[in-house]
Design a protein around this motif. Sequence first.
Motif, PDB file in Angstrom:
ATOM      1  N   TYR A 111       0.831  -1.202   0.000  1.00 34.36           N
ATOM      2  CA  TYR A 111       0.000   0.000   0.000  1.00 34.36           C
ATOM      3  C   TYR A 111       0.869   1.256   0.000  1.00 34.36           C
ATOM      4  O   TYR A 111       1.648   1.492   0.923  1.00 34.36           O
ATOM      5  CB  TYR A 111      -0.918   0.018   1.224  1.00 34.36           C
ATOM      6  N   LEU A 112       0.745   2.044  -1.042  1.00 37.05           N
ATOM      7  CA  LEU A 112       1.394   3.354  -1.101  1.00 37.05           C
ATOM      8  C   LEU A 112       0.526   4.411  -0.440  1.00 37.05           C
ATOM      9  O   LEU A 112       1.025   5.415   0.059  1.00 37.05           O
ATOM     10  CB  LEU A 112       1.656   3.745  -2.559  1.00 37.05           C
ATOM     11  N   TYR A 113      -0.780   4.165  -0.485  1.00 39.49           N
ATOM     12  CA  TYR A 113      -1.720   5.033   0.227  1.00 39.49           C
ATOM     13  C   TYR A 113      -2.941   4.219   0.616  1.00 39.49           C
ATOM     14  O   TYR A 113      -3.436   3.398  -0.158  1.00 39.49           O
ATOM     15  CB  TYR A 113      -2.160   6.238  -0.609  1.00 39.49           C
ATOM     16  N   HIS A 114      -3.412   4.469   1.840  1.00 37.94           N
ATOM     17  CA  HIS A 114      -4.637   3.862   2.350  1.00 37.94           C
ATOM     18  C   HIS A 114      -5.144   4.752   3.477  1.00 37.94           C
ATOM     19  O   HIS A 114      -4.329   5.312   4.229  1.00 37.94           O
ATOM     20  CB  HIS A 114      -4.373   2.450   2.867  1.00 37.94           C
ATOM     21  N   PRO A 115      -6.474   4.932   3.615  1.00 38.14           N
ATOM     22  CA  PRO A 115      -6.991   5.756   4.721  1.00 38.14           C
ATOM     23  C   PRO A 115      -6.518   5.274   6.096  1.00 38.14           C
ATOM     24  O   PRO A 115      -6.364   6.072   7.017  1.00 38.14           O
ATOM     25  CB  PRO A 115      -8.514   5.619   4.580  1.00 38.14           C
ATOM     26  N   ASN A 116      -6.304   3.965   6.222  1.00 41.32           N
ATOM     27  CA  ASN A 116      -5.740   3.422   7.453  1.00 41.32           C
ATOM     28  C   ASN A 116      -4.214   3.577   7.369  1.00 41.32           C
ATOM     29  O   ASN A 116      -3.519   2.809   6.703  1.00 41.32           O
ATOM     30  CB  ASN A 116      -6.126   1.953   7.612  1.00 41.32           C
ATOM     31  N   LYS A 117      -3.675   4.588   8.045  1.00 37.76           N
ATOM     32  CA  LYS A 117      -2.256   4.930   7.940  1.00 37.76           C
ATOM     33  C   LYS A 117      -1.342   3.779   8.346  1.00 37.76           C
ATOM     34  O   LYS A 117      -0.202   3.681   7.876  1.00 37.76           O
ATOM     35  CB  LYS A 117      -1.958   6.160   8.804  1.00 37.76           C
ATOM     36  N   GLU A 118      -1.830   2.912   9.208  1.00 35.13           N
ATOM     37  CA  GLU A 118      -1.005   1.800   9.683  1.00 35.13           C
ATOM     38  C   GLU A 118      -0.603   0.891   8.527  1.00 35.13           C
ATOM     39  O   GLU A 118       0.510   0.355   8.512  1.00 35.13           O
ATOM     40  CB  GLU A 118      -1.785   1.001  10.734  1.00 35.13           C
ATOM     41  N   TYR A 119      -1.480   0.710   7.563  1.00 36.02           N
ATOM     42  CA  TYR A 119      -1.160  -0.143   6.427  1.00 36.02           C
ATOM     43  C   TYR A 119       0.062   0.378   5.670  1.00 36.02           C
ATOM     44  O   TYR A 119       0.915  -0.401   5.217  1.00 36.02           O
ATOM     45  CB  TYR A 119      -2.341  -0.229   5.463  1.00 36.02           C
ATOM     46  N   VAL A 120       0.140   1.697   5.506  1.00 36.21           N
ATOM     47  CA  VAL A 120       1.248   2.306   4.766  1.00 36.21           C
ATOM     48  C   VAL A 120       2.511   2.325   5.618  1.00 36.21           C
ATOM     49  O   VAL A 120       3.602   1.983   5.143  1.00 36.21           O
ATOM     50  CB  VAL A 120       0.871   3.737   4.324  1.00 36.21           C
ATOM     51  N   GLN A 121       2.387   2.731   6.869  1.00 33.35           N
ATOM     52  CA  GLN A 121       3.554   2.853   7.747  1.00 33.35           C
ATOM     53  C   GLN A 121       4.241   1.517   7.973  1.00 33.35           C
ATOM     54  O   GLN A 121       5.458   1.450   8.126  1.00 33.35           O
ATOM     55  CB  GLN A 121       3.131   3.473   9.074  1.00 33.35           C
TER      56      GLN A 121
END
Length: 665
Positions: free
Chosen positions: A183-193
């Motif tokens: 994920y380069l972007y997802h509303p759930n920031k944890e997925y990206v971080q």
Amino acid sequence: MVSQTVEGAKEIDIILKKRMSMAHNIADNLTTANKFNMKEVLKKIRDTVDENPDIHGIAVAYKPYAYNPKVRLYAPYYVRKQVKPQLIQVESIYDYTKSEHEWYTLPLEKKAMWVGPYFGQTGTTLMTTYSVPFYRIDPATKEKIVIGVVALDISLDWVKKIVDSLDFGPSGYGTVISKKGVYLYHPNKEYVQKSKTIFDVSGKSKNKERERAGIQSLKGEKGGIEYISVTTGLPSWLIFEPIPSAGWSLHLIFIKNDIPVSFDVLRRQLMMIVLVLTIFCLSFSSLVFRAYEGDNGNLWRICAIVFIVFILGIGILWHISLTFDTDLKSRGVKITGKTGLDSFMRTYSKEFIQRGAGEPKYIPTGIFIRSAEFSGANKVLVSGYIWQKYNNKTHKGISQGFILPDAIDDVKFSEAYSFTKNDMKIIGWYFKATLHGRFDYSSYPVDYERLGIHIRHQDIGKNTILVPDLEAYRFTNPSALPGLGNDFSIPDWEVKNTFFEFVMRNYDTNFGIQDYSGQENFPELYFNIMIKRNLVDAFIRNMTPLIIVALLLFAVMFIMTEAKMSKKFAMDIGENLVFIGSMCFVLIFSHINTRGRIPTQQIFYLEYFYFVIYIALLWVPISAILFVSGNQSSFIQYKGNLFSKLLYWPIILGALFTITMIIFY
């Protein structure tokens, strides 16, 4: 939805191609450059970073001893810090030639490519990088020898801005995955971080459909699936479209119940289909049973079909009206996500400053409703929690509290909790209040209402604006019912969705405050609960007297116009008239009672049913008297007043069907 996904992917692809072209131009310049014009190349890199806010930085990393035989590593890096680009030497921070630094090592072997996402060691920003090798021309062989890599970094915050700028409707959202499924972007920031992949998420939720979408995306395919969203927990559509230049894929997710459509157009089209089908069924049955031959048996069969068709038609029209209601469109700015809220705040801050009122103070405010109950036709008793967040610096000098302008009785509230965390004070109150509602009962009992809870800050003259505390809710999609408990219910009503909304208010007074800035176009916060009446309960309560009276009238007509039946039941015309009169009084009292419960000055939908039955109450005794008195009219005397009996239900139900079409169209 598909067109939005395609357009969004094209927009991202175009921007990425431009950035890729910039990196290739720099690599070409370095291939033909020498030590004497290196300064010019670095100046161009600095200007490129300065002129393109989406570029986080550009590095030129040479292979060991390629830049200078006496210098092992050389990698100047212009990175955006404090707005302006600053020069950093990457080799002074870490050895970029180690295998873990893929932005450098992979392009040397596989040519130009996108790498990431990752946290750069020269910065704190999560980024993705486009890396392009550059060369030196061997004077003897004229062959190209790789001597380094140009790395153009794009912040994933920029990717977020692009995705958020797309129109997803009231509750949709977008995600972007890399060519490895990360994920380069997802509303759930944890997925990206945490660099989660779409397969990590689909595996945890055991969602085979989403896993299949991920596999197809990595192959560069496009398509769509129906699945249960992990983010919202609701039935959703996932539509994916490739971004060819980077090998990425754009995924747009839409909640099925919230997909933006023109409800007004759709409702009318469906109602027209019902009308056409009704006319077709009536015409077809008349032809099949040869109504033109006048056979009694066939005429009664046609009458039965008409009865069923009109009953079904009215029921379907009710369902369409409740499903595709358009009378309750958003009155202002509907807020269903952080992107919309941020956009609103930017716009209104600019407007507020242009008025000369200064920067407004935004106070995050949340609400959780425990219970709600109608205590009158326009009164709603509501209880629950309201909380606010105050920054000790930004909100200095502002009191802590709120008012409910629509409360018609004393509002009872008490502080439930209060604590401070990271210079932010969070304070919550338990409240109970009776609110005045503005409900439209014109389509009663087939109605859809808005229960709006209006909240204002208690400091009217201090440029304070309440904004929804969206971070406090797990889901903010209207269909997920944010702000309501799982066991929330309103007697006789079904909750459809909830959302926050800013309604612009204009006042013809300054409330005695000379420099009051909220007199015109001032945004006030509403928490809306959209409710649909429980039609089964309303039907039993209101329609039962009408149905019984209509059936009894039909029975009386048969008795009064059939001599054998009249003798059998030992009822003469006078007794029948007395019976009809008693039914009339029952109907009138029922009408008055219903009217008393609905405080409106206009005629509402249900009243038309009473008016139609009133007409039937007049026609049944009139036609019976004319028939018994020996009226010479062929219409009355034909086969024992057959026409009156045959047309009784078609005329009543046809009138109700027509009225329903007119009111809800």
